[in-house]
Motif scaffolding. Structure first.
Motif, PDB file in Angstrom:
ATOM      1  N   UNK A 202       0.206  76.482   9.281  1.00  0.00           N
ATOM      2  CA  UNK A 202       1.466  76.295   8.897  1.00  0.00           C
ATOM      3  C   UNK A 202       1.708  74.700   8.741  1.00  0.00           C
ATOM      4  N   UNK A 203       2.166  74.033   7.640  1.00  0.00           N
ATOM      5  CA  UNK A 203       2.727  72.812   7.605  1.00  0.00           C
ATOM      6  C   UNK A 203       3.811  72.763   6.873  1.00  0.00           C
ATOM      7  N   UNK A 204       4.712  71.878   7.054  1.00  0.00           N
ATOM      8  CA  UNK A 204       6.027  71.601   6.517  1.00  0.00           C
ATOM      9  C   UNK A 204       6.579  70.093   6.354  1.00  0.00           C
ATOM     10  N   UNK A 205       7.723  69.887   6.039  1.00  0.00           N
ATOM     11  CA  UNK A 205       8.241  68.719   6.174  1.00  0.00           C
ATOM     12  C   UNK A 205       9.665  68.749   6.992  1.00  0.00           C
TER      13      UNK A 205
ATOM     14  N   UNK B 220      11.109  72.246   8.912  1.00  0.00           N
ATOM     15  CA  UNK B 220      10.638  72.300  10.357  1.00  0.00           C
ATOM     16  C   UNK B 220      11.459  73.429  10.955  1.00  0.00           C
ATOM     17  N   UNK B 221      12.855  73.775  10.928  1.00  0.00           N
ATOM     18  CA  UNK B 221      13.209  74.839  11.862  1.00  0.00           C
ATOM     19  C   UNK B 221      12.654  76.310  11.565  1.00  0.00           C
ATOM     20  N   UNK B 222      12.224  76.362   9.886  1.00  0.00           N
ATOM     21  CA  UNK B 222      11.885  77.589   9.641  1.00  0.00           C
ATOM     22  C   UNK B 222      10.238  77.659  10.122  1.00  0.00           C
TER      23      UNK B 222
ATOM     24  N   UNK C  98       2.143  70.649  11.867  1.00  0.00           N
ATOM     25  CA  UNK C  98       3.130  69.512  11.748  1.00  0.00           C
ATOM     26  C   UNK C  98       4.147  69.703  10.635  1.00  0.00           C
ATOM     27  N   UNK C  99       5.082  68.859  10.861  1.00  0.00           N
ATOM     28  CA  UNK C  99       5.355  68.091  11.850  1.00  0.00           C
ATOM     29  C   UNK C  99       5.874  68.764  12.948  1.00  0.00           C
ATOM     30  N   UNK C 100       5.750  67.741  13.990  1.00  0.00           N
ATOM     31  CA  UNK C 100       6.160  68.378  15.454  1.00  0.00           C
ATOM     32  C   UNK C 100       7.400  67.958  15.823  1.00  0.00           C
ATOM     33  N   UNK C 101       8.179  66.934  15.162  1.00  0.00           N
ATOM     34  CA  UNK C 101       9.438  66.426  15.582  1.00  0.00           C
ATOM     35  C   UNK C 101      10.045  66.238  14.230  1.00  0.00           C
ATOM     36  N   UNK C 102      11.457  66.159  14.258  1.00  0.00           N
ATOM     37  CA  UNK C 102      12.209  65.734  13.045  1.00  0.00           C
ATOM     38  C   UNK C 102      12.377  64.327  12.826  1.00  0.00           C
TER      39      UNK C 102
ATOM     40  N   UNK D  48       3.053  65.857   2.009  1.00  0.00           N
ATOM     41  CA  UNK D  48       1.640  65.743   1.996  1.00  0.00           C
ATOM     42  C   UNK D  48       0.720  65.882   3.311  1.00  0.00           C
ATOM     43  N   UNK D  49       1.087  64.980   4.270  1.00  0.00           N
ATOM     44  CA  UNK D  49       0.516  64.811   5.414  1.00  0.00           C
ATOM     45  C   UNK D  49       0.489  66.056   6.156  1.00  0.00           C
ATOM     46  N   UNK D  50       1.250  66.988   6.064  1.00  0.00           N
ATOM     47  CA  UNK D  50       1.153  68.181   6.841  1.00  0.00           C
ATOM     48  C   UNK D  50       0.620  69.358   5.975  1.00  0.00           C
ATOM     49  N   UNK D  51       1.083  69.443   4.979  1.00  0.00           N
ATOM     50  CA  UNK D  51       0.638  70.494   3.835  1.00  0.00           C
ATOM     51  C   UNK D  51      -0.594  70.474   3.464  1.00  0.00           C
ATOM     52  N   UNK D  52      -1.100  69.194   3.259  1.00  0.00           N
ATOM     53  CA  UNK D  52      -2.686  69.139   3.066  1.00  0.00           C
ATOM     54  C   UNK D  52      -3.479  69.655   4.136  1.00  0.00           C
ATOM     55  N   UNK D  53      -3.268  69.330   5.166  1.00  0.00           N
ATOM     56  CA  UNK D  53      -3.881  69.555   6.439  1.00  0.00           C
ATOM     57  C   UNK D  53      -3.884  71.258   6.528  1.00  0.00           C
TER      58      UNK D  53
END
Length: 170
Positions: free
Chosen positions: A5-8, A12-14, A33-37, A44-49
């Protein structure tokens, strides 16, 4: 099954909800991630991973899948589709979630965290994760054309019907 899972910030809540839901339903969830709001984070940082992890594990023969989440899901889908070997589908209904797997053998699903109630999005992810690829020849052929293009950048040949051949007259 492992689910990456990755998001922006908008997803984050979902994503946090899905981490618990996936564990409760026997999936191994991996949070990229992300791990904090952070209202100005970059998806891209999280979804590419998440997508890279899916592609790597599938290349090793695992049946891993991915979930990317944003406000609309559009950017997250685009990011995931930049990863070689990933077929990410934006879904907005149970039907689109099922078809993404049945017809396209999508291995990453993208959902818009601001566009649907939590229960609906959870259901879209559930349908995606539990629907198998049909394996029908026409779908295998089409996915094969995409895979060849992805690695060679050569366009598939045009069918006779597109060239004014016999099928064009029918």
């Amino acid at each position: 099954m492992r689910v990456h899972l990755g998001s922006d910030h908008a997803g984050l809540d979902l994503k946090d909800h899905l981490l618990t839901w996936l564990a409760d339903h026997g999936y191994e969830a991996v949070d990229h991630g992300p791990f904090v709001y952070d209202a100005v984070d970059d998806y891209p940082v999280f979804c590419l991973r998440a997508a890279e992890a899916v592609a790597a594990e599938r290349a090793e023969g695992h049946d891993s899948l991915g979930v990317v989440i944003g406000g609309s899901g559009n950017g997250e889908q685009i990011a995931a589709n930049k990863v070689i070997g990933v077929r990410a589908a934006l879904v907005w209904s149970e039907e689109t979630a099922a078809l993404a797997r049945e017809h396209n053998d999508a291995n990453v699903v993208s959902v818009g965290g601001r566009l649907h109630p939590l229960a609906d999005m959870t259901r879209f992810v559930e349908v995606f994760l539990t629907t198998p690829f049909s394996g029908e020849e026409r779908h295998v052929r089409r996915i094969g054309q995409l895979a060849v293009y992805e690695t060679t950048r050569e366009l598939p040949p045009l069918p006779e019907s597109a060239l004014g051949g016999p099928a064009a007259d029918a």
